[in-house]
Design a protein around this motif. Structure first.
Motif, PDB file in Angstrom:
ATOM      1  N   GLU A  38       0.830  -1.203   0.000  1.00 57.42           N
ATOM      2  CA  GLU A  38       0.000   0.000   0.000  1.00 57.42           C
ATOM      3  C   GLU A  38       0.865   1.253   0.000  1.00 57.42           C
ATOM      4  N   PHE A  39       0.374   2.269  -0.675  1.00 55.20           N
ATOM      5  CA  PHE A  39       1.015   3.583  -0.694  1.00 55.20           C
ATOM      6  C   PHE A  39      -0.095   4.611  -0.516  1.00 55.20           C
ATOM      7  N   SER A  40      -0.083   5.290   0.625  1.00 53.57           N
ATOM      8  CA  SER A  40      -1.161   6.226   0.935  1.00 53.57           C
ATOM      9  C   SER A  40      -0.627   7.640   1.111  1.00 53.57           C
ATOM     10  N   VAL A  41      -1.323   8.594   0.502  1.00 54.46           N
ATOM     11  CA  VAL A  41      -1.056  10.008   0.709  1.00 54.46           C
ATOM     12  C   VAL A  41      -2.253  10.583   1.456  1.00 54.46           C
ATOM     13  N   PHE A  42      -2.013  11.078   2.658  1.00 57.20           N
ATOM     14  CA  PHE A  42      -3.048  11.546   3.575  1.00 57.20           C
ATOM     15  C   PHE A  42      -3.844  10.359   4.111  1.00 57.20           C
ATOM     16  N   LEU A  43      -4.685  10.616   5.081  1.00 55.05           N
ATOM     17  CA  LEU A  43      -5.412   9.555   5.754  1.00 55.05           C
ATOM     18  C   LEU A  43      -6.866   9.516   5.310  1.00 55.05           C
ATOM     19  N   SER A  44      -7.431   8.318   5.280  1.00 60.88           N
ATOM     20  CA  SER A  44      -8.826   8.126   4.885  1.00 60.88           C
ATOM     21  C   SER A  44      -9.615   7.679   6.099  1.00 60.88           C
ATOM     22  N   SER A  45     -10.420   8.561   6.640  1.00 60.61           N
ATOM     23  CA  SER A  45     -11.269   8.220   7.771  1.00 60.61           C
ATOM     24  C   SER A  45     -12.712   8.109   7.273  1.00 60.61           C
ATOM     25  N   GLY A  46     -13.131   6.894   7.029  1.00 63.27           N
ATOM     26  CA  GLY A  46     -14.478   6.672   6.518  1.00 63.27           C
ATOM     27  C   GLY A  46     -14.525   6.536   5.008  1.00 63.27           C
ATOM     28  N   PHE A  47     -13.795   7.369   4.301  1.00 61.51           N
ATOM     29  CA  PHE A  47     -13.794   7.292   2.839  1.00 61.51           C
ATOM     30  C   PHE A  47     -12.507   7.909   2.306  1.00 61.51           C
ATOM     31  N   GLY A  48     -12.182   7.571   1.076  1.00 63.37           N
ATOM     32  CA  GLY A  48     -11.001   8.119   0.418  1.00 63.37           C
ATOM     33  C   GLY A  48     -11.397   8.899  -0.818  1.00 63.37           C
ATOM     34  N   ILE A  49     -10.524   9.781  -1.262  1.00 61.66           N
ATOM     35  CA  ILE A  49     -10.803  10.582  -2.457  1.00 61.66           C
ATOM     36  C   ILE A  49     -10.559   9.769  -3.717  1.00 61.66           C
TER      37      ILE A  49
END
Length: 272
Positions: A38-49
């Motif tokens: 996984e590679f994530s930019v910013f955090l997803s709380s509930g949903f992601g962009i």
């Protein structure tokens, strides 16, 4: 309320500290032949962009600009999870690499911050955009005294701020201070991670220490430091500054995210 250009640039620069640790970890994975899951930019709380799978890596762009992370294969896997990893994937798992690598990964964020601080300072001192190191750290020390003690008054610190900004770049000085703040608040999660075992399990006194460390982290990052900074400005100025800073941070983060996906796609095509 007018658009604050300096706040926007500072937010964009902040991404280099947040995103840079991801790049550091990816470089380590590449060097040690570890598969990135996984590679994530910013955090997803509930949903992601946005989400995408490119070259076997799950990319995600969150809406909460509080951090980034890279998840290597088997970095915090317990015995049961390790047994579920296919035999052909075992050579690419984190737990089959040298033991010291976990410490190196944990130090990725602080190391990135230190490198960015030194780079920014060298550029700033060369272009006469920042004061000498002793004056800069004296200023930051007085800021800490004004924040936590009564040795330095708010008025005296505000006057010193006006003085240190004369003839210098407000954005570069603010970025250097922000990097120091990032480094300080990164120490608490780092200690928490070092107290956990290789499979992420925490027991006994370690759990208590970790809980205290996280409370201190939340208090500093979400209350004490922001409230100290906000105390020097009106609520209207603070709201506009935060909005413009977040706008710069989000736009730079989105650009870095899609640029990363594009680069990975190019490399994937070259190795097909």
């Amino acid at each position: 309320m007018n658009f604050n250009y300096n706040a926007f640039i500072l937010g964009a620069l902040a991404v280099t500290a947040i995103y840079g640790s991801n790049v550091f970890c990816c470089a380590l994975c590449r060097l040690y032949n570890i598969r990135i899951m996984e590679f994530s930019v910013f955090l997803s709380s509930g949903f992601g962009i946005h989400r995408a799978n490119v070259a076997g890596i799950d990319f995600s762009l969150g809406w909460l600009p509080l951090g980034c992370y890279v998840k290597p294969l088997g970095m915090a896997a317990n015995a049961e999870e390790r047994s579920q990893i296919a035999p052909e994937d075992q050579p690419y798992a984190f737990f089959n690499k040298p033991g010291y690598l976990r410490i190196v990964f944990l130090l990725a964020s602080p190391a990135t911050i230190v490198v960015l601080f030194l780079t920014t300072y060298i550029i700033g001192i060369t272009t006469s955009a920042v004061p000498p190191m002793d004056a800069l750290f004296s200023y930051m020390l007085n800021g800490a005294r004004a924040m936590f003690t009564s040795q330095v008054s708010h008025e005296a610190f505000a006057a010193q701020t006006q003085q240190i900004l004369q003839g210098n770049s407000a954005v570069m000085i603010a970025f250097l201070i922000l990097l120091v703040v990032f480094l300080v608040i990164n120490i608490v999660p780092l200690v928490s991670q070092l107290l956990s075992s290789a499979d992420g399990e925490v027991t006994g006194a370690r759990r208590i220490v970790m809980m205290v460390a996280m409370i201190v982290f939340m208090w500093l990052a979400l209350w004490k430091i922001p409230m100290f900074i906000f105390s020097f400005f009106s609520w209207q100025q603070n709201i506009m500054y935060v909005i413009d800073c977040l706008l710069g941070l989000l736009m730079a983060g989105v650009a870095a995210y899609f640029l990363t996906i594009a680069v990975v796609r190019v490399f994937a095509r070259q190795h097909v």
